[in-house]
Structures are given as C-alpha cells and as structure tokens.
Design a protein around this motif. Sequence first.
Motif, PDB file in Angstrom:
ATOM      1  N   MET A 156      -6.243 -15.288  22.700  1.00  0.00           N
ATOM      2  CA  MET A 156      -6.160 -16.040  21.336  1.00  0.00           C
ATOM      3  C   MET A 156      -6.590 -14.855  20.303  1.00  0.00           C
ATOM      4  O   MET A 156      -6.167 -14.755  19.289  1.00  0.00           O
ATOM      5  N   ALA A 157      -7.668 -14.045  20.685  1.00  0.00           N
ATOM      6  CA  ALA A 157      -8.223 -13.014  19.721  1.00  0.00           C
ATOM      7  C   ALA A 157      -7.155 -12.148  19.286  1.00  0.00           C
ATOM      8  O   ALA A 157      -7.009 -11.413  18.075  1.00  0.00           O
ATOM      9  N   LEU A 158      -6.413 -11.553  20.274  1.00  0.00           N
ATOM     10  CA  LEU A 158      -5.354 -10.560  20.277  1.00  0.00           C
ATOM     11  C   LEU A 158      -4.362 -11.078  19.400  1.00  0.00           C
ATOM     12  O   LEU A 158      -3.866 -10.476  18.620  1.00  0.00           O
ATOM     13  N   ALA A 159      -3.968 -12.220  19.583  1.00  0.00           N
ATOM     14  CA  ALA A 159      -2.818 -13.165  18.594  1.00  0.00           C
ATOM     15  C   ALA A 159      -3.210 -13.061  17.203  1.00  0.00           C
ATOM     16  O   ALA A 159      -2.532 -12.587  16.381  1.00  0.00           O
ATOM     17  N   HIS A 160      -4.490 -13.282  16.900  1.00  0.00           N
ATOM     18  CA  HIS A 160      -5.111 -13.362  15.623  1.00  0.00           C
ATOM     19  C   HIS A 160      -5.124 -11.872  15.013  1.00  0.00           C
ATOM     20  O   HIS A 160      -4.822 -11.974  13.936  1.00  0.00           O
ATOM     21  N   LYS A 161      -5.411 -10.834  15.747  1.00  0.00           N
ATOM     22  CA  LYS A 161      -5.422  -9.489  15.256  1.00  0.00           C
ATOM     23  C   LYS A 161      -3.825  -9.230  14.966  1.00  0.00           C
ATOM     24  O   LYS A 161      -3.866  -8.634  13.849  1.00  0.00           O
ATOM     25  N   ILE A 162      -3.141  -9.500  15.686  1.00  0.00           N
ATOM     26  CA  ILE A 162      -1.570  -9.102  15.440  1.00  0.00           C
ATOM     27  C   ILE A 162      -1.354  -9.977  14.294  1.00  0.00           C
ATOM     28  O   ILE A 162      -0.541  -9.057  13.330  1.00  0.00           O
ATOM     29  N   VAL A 163      -1.695 -11.301  14.033  1.00  0.00           N
ATOM     30  CA  VAL A 163      -1.204 -11.617  12.649  1.00  0.00           C
ATOM     31  C   VAL A 163      -1.657 -11.190  11.847  1.00  0.00           C
ATOM     32  O   VAL A 163      -1.082 -10.986  10.730  1.00  0.00           O
ATOM     33  N   SER A 164      -2.902 -11.001  11.801  1.00  0.00           N
ATOM     34  CA  SER A 164      -3.794 -10.647  10.735  1.00  0.00           C
ATOM     35  C   SER A 164      -3.429  -9.053  10.135  1.00  0.00           C
ATOM     36  O   SER A 164      -3.231  -8.901   8.843  1.00  0.00           O
ATOM     37  N   GLU A 165      -3.053  -8.083  11.347  1.00  0.00           N
ATOM     38  CA  GLU A 165      -2.621  -7.027  10.819  1.00  0.00           C
ATOM     39  C   GLU A 165      -1.078  -7.003  10.014  1.00  0.00           C
ATOM     40  O   GLU A 165      -0.825  -6.380   9.276  1.00  0.00           O
ATOM     41  N   ALA A 166      -0.286  -7.976  10.749  1.00  0.00           N
ATOM     42  CA  ALA A 166       1.004  -8.148   9.991  1.00  0.00           C
ATOM     43  C   ALA A 166       0.956  -8.540   8.591  1.00  0.00           C
ATOM     44  O   ALA A 166       1.675  -8.077   7.834  1.00  0.00           O
ATOM     45  N   ALA A 167       0.080  -9.421   8.511  1.00  0.00           N
ATOM     46  CA  ALA A 167      -0.186 -10.322   7.258  1.00  0.00           C
ATOM     47  C   ALA A 167      -0.726  -8.910   6.062  1.00  0.00           C
ATOM     48  O   ALA A 167      -0.134  -8.858   5.200  1.00  0.00           O
ATOM     49  N   ILE A 168      -1.524  -8.274   6.492  1.00  0.00           N
ATOM     50  CA  ILE A 168      -2.277  -7.233   5.700  1.00  0.00           C
ATOM     51  C   ILE A 168      -1.054  -6.182   5.442  1.00  0.00           C
ATOM     52  O   ILE A 168      -0.762  -5.635   4.401  1.00  0.00           O
ATOM     53  N   ASP A 169      -0.200  -5.755   6.431  1.00  0.00           N
ATOM     54  CA  ASP A 169       0.689  -4.696   6.247  1.00  0.00           C
ATOM     55  C   ASP A 169       1.871  -5.447   5.333  1.00  0.00           C
ATOM     56  O   ASP A 169       2.245  -4.602   4.462  1.00  0.00           O
ATOM     57  N   PHE A 170       2.162  -6.588   5.293  1.00  0.00           N
ATOM     58  CA  PHE A 170       3.191  -7.175   4.677  1.00  0.00           C
ATOM     59  C   PHE A 170       2.497  -7.064   3.030  1.00  0.00           C
ATOM     60  O   PHE A 170       3.272  -6.780   2.331  1.00  0.00           O
ATOM     61  N   TYR A 171       1.155  -7.615   2.785  1.00  0.00           N
ATOM     62  CA  TYR A 171       0.886  -7.647   1.602  1.00  0.00           C
ATOM     63  C   TYR A 171       0.657  -6.226   0.937  1.00  0.00           C
ATOM     64  O   TYR A 171       0.846  -6.014  -0.220  1.00  0.00           O
ATOM     65  N   ARG A 172       0.161  -5.482   1.727  1.00  0.00           N
ATOM     66  CA  ARG A 172      -0.093  -4.129   1.376  1.00  0.00           C
ATOM     67  C   ARG A 172       1.242  -3.181   0.823  1.00  0.00           C
ATOM     68  O   ARG A 172       1.496  -2.847  -0.301  1.00  0.00           O
ATOM     69  N   ARG A 173       2.423  -3.336   1.516  1.00  0.00           N
ATOM     70  CA  ARG A 173       3.817  -3.191   1.470  1.00  0.00           C
ATOM     71  C   ARG A 173       4.254  -3.491  -0.110  1.00  0.00           C
ATOM     72  O   ARG A 173       4.912  -3.041  -0.773  1.00  0.00           O
ATOM     73  N   ARG A 174       4.055  -5.045  -0.036  1.00  0.00           N
ATOM     74  CA  ARG A 174       4.421  -5.824  -1.329  1.00  0.00           C
ATOM     75  C   ARG A 174       3.802  -5.142  -2.530  1.00  0.00           C
ATOM     76  O   ARG A 174       4.456  -4.891  -3.610  1.00  0.00           O
ATOM     77  N   ALA A 175       2.538  -4.945  -2.351  1.00  0.00           N
ATOM     78  CA  ALA A 175       1.648  -4.461  -3.639  1.00  0.00           C
ATOM     79  C   ALA A 175       1.928  -3.159  -3.979  1.00  0.00           C
ATOM     80  O   ALA A 175       2.122  -2.910  -5.093  1.00  0.00           O
ATOM     81  N   ARG A 176       2.202  -2.360  -2.961  1.00  0.00           N
ATOM     82  CA  ARG A 176       2.653  -0.890  -3.412  1.00  0.00           C
ATOM     83  C   ARG A 176       4.076  -0.914  -3.984  1.00  0.00           C
ATOM     84  O   ARG A 176       4.434  -0.347  -5.139  1.00  0.00           O
ATOM     85  N   VAL A 177       4.944  -1.801  -3.528  1.00  0.00           N
ATOM     86  CA  VAL A 177       6.464  -1.840  -4.154  1.00  0.00           C
ATOM     87  C   VAL A 177       6.067  -2.235  -5.666  1.00  0.00           C
ATOM     88  O   VAL A 177       6.796  -1.776  -6.331  1.00  0.00           O
ATOM     89  N   ALA A 178       5.443  -3.422  -5.723  1.00  0.00           N
ATOM     90  CA  ALA A 178       5.476  -3.943  -7.023  1.00  0.00           C
ATOM     91  C   ALA A 178       4.643  -3.043  -7.848  1.00  0.00           C
ATOM     92  O   ALA A 178       5.083  -2.912  -9.185  1.00  0.00           O
ATOM     93  N   ARG A 179       3.812  -2.250  -7.579  1.00  0.00           N
ATOM     94  CA  ARG A 179       3.125  -1.345  -8.470  1.00  0.00           C
ATOM     95  C   ARG A 179       3.973  -0.248  -8.873  1.00  0.00           C
ATOM     96  O   ARG A 179       3.889   0.575  -9.990  1.00  0.00           O
ATOM     97  N   HIS A 180       4.718   0.505  -7.740  1.00  0.00           N
ATOM     98  CA  HIS A 180       5.371   1.751  -7.968  1.00  0.00           C
ATOM     99  C   HIS A 180       6.813   1.636  -8.014  1.00  0.00           C
ATOM    100  O   HIS A 180       7.454   2.523  -8.446  1.00  0.00           O
ATOM    101  N   GLU A 181       7.317   0.385  -7.942  1.00  0.00           N
ATOM    102  CA  GLU A 181       8.911   0.388  -7.987  1.00  0.00           C
ATOM    103  C   GLU A 181       9.760   0.462  -9.428  1.00  0.00           C
ATOM    104  O   GLU A 181       8.897  -0.430 -10.295  1.00  0.00           O
ATOM    105  N   GLN A 182      10.193   1.499  -9.829  1.00  0.00           N
ATOM    106  CA  GLN A 182      10.772   1.853 -10.911  1.00  0.00           C
ATOM    107  C   GLN A 182      12.392   2.226 -10.797  1.00  0.00           C
ATOM    108  O   GLN A 182      12.487   2.997  -9.707  1.00  0.00           O
ATOM    109  N   THR A 183      13.277   1.898 -11.630  1.00  0.00           N
ATOM    110  CA  THR A 183      14.316   2.623 -11.709  1.00  0.00           C
ATOM    111  C   THR A 183      14.413   3.662 -12.026  1.00  0.00           C
ATOM    112  O   THR A 183      13.858   4.127 -13.199  1.00  0.00           O
ATOM    113  N   ARG A 184      15.075   4.720 -11.564  1.00  0.00           N
ATOM    114  CA  ARG A 184      14.866   6.220 -11.984  1.00  0.00           C
ATOM    115  C   ARG A 184      16.474   6.694 -12.051  1.00  0.00           C
ATOM    116  O   ARG A 184      17.217   6.388 -11.400  1.00  0.00           O
TER     117      ARG A 184
END
Length: 114
Positions: A1-29
Amino acid sequence: MALAHKIVSEAAIDFYRRRARVARHEQTRSSPPDASYVMELGSHHLLDNALEALESTAPLQANSVRLRHLIDLSYEDVAQRLNITVGAARTNVSLGLKKLATLMDLPGTGEGES
C-alpha cells in the motif's frame, strides 16, 4: 500500500511540475532559442539534482518542499497529503529548503550576521 501511495504521489508531482514548467516557459518563437535558454535549463538541473539528493536522505522533507513550492499547495494540504500535522509540514518544508540551499551551494540568508 505504501509503495502504491509513493508511486501515485511521485506521478502527481511529476505531472504538476511538468505542467507548471510548460505554463511558465511556453512561448511561441519565430527563431530558435539562444544560449541563454540553455543556461536557464541548467539552473533547473541543479535543483533537480539537489531534490534527488534530499530525497535519498530525507524523503519527507523532499516531498514537503515539492508539494509546497512546486505544486503550490498550502501547508494544510501538504500535511493532509503526507499524513502529518500542519506544524510538521511547516518544519519539514523549512528544513528541506535549508538542506536544498546547502546542496545547491547557495549563499545563506545572512541572519544573525552584522
């Protein structure tokens, strides 16, 4: 159960980190990025390496910092997600930030010095 929680937590963190980086740095060039863009990516690499090092020594602090500053959750939400008290969440974020600064060789805040 703890391993599943860690996997889901890390996946959520990665998703939101990627989303935040794209939103901050995405520009048409109209032209390719210059060298300053590559230098900016290097600064994120330093943070990622420091977070990995913190994760290996103090995983609760690393997760607290990620949730508070990368996903931008309140201390109450951090505490709820990590199943700790609000005070413990504040402490873990504070200690984690201090350790990250040390790992990244950042200068201190100068508190207590005159």
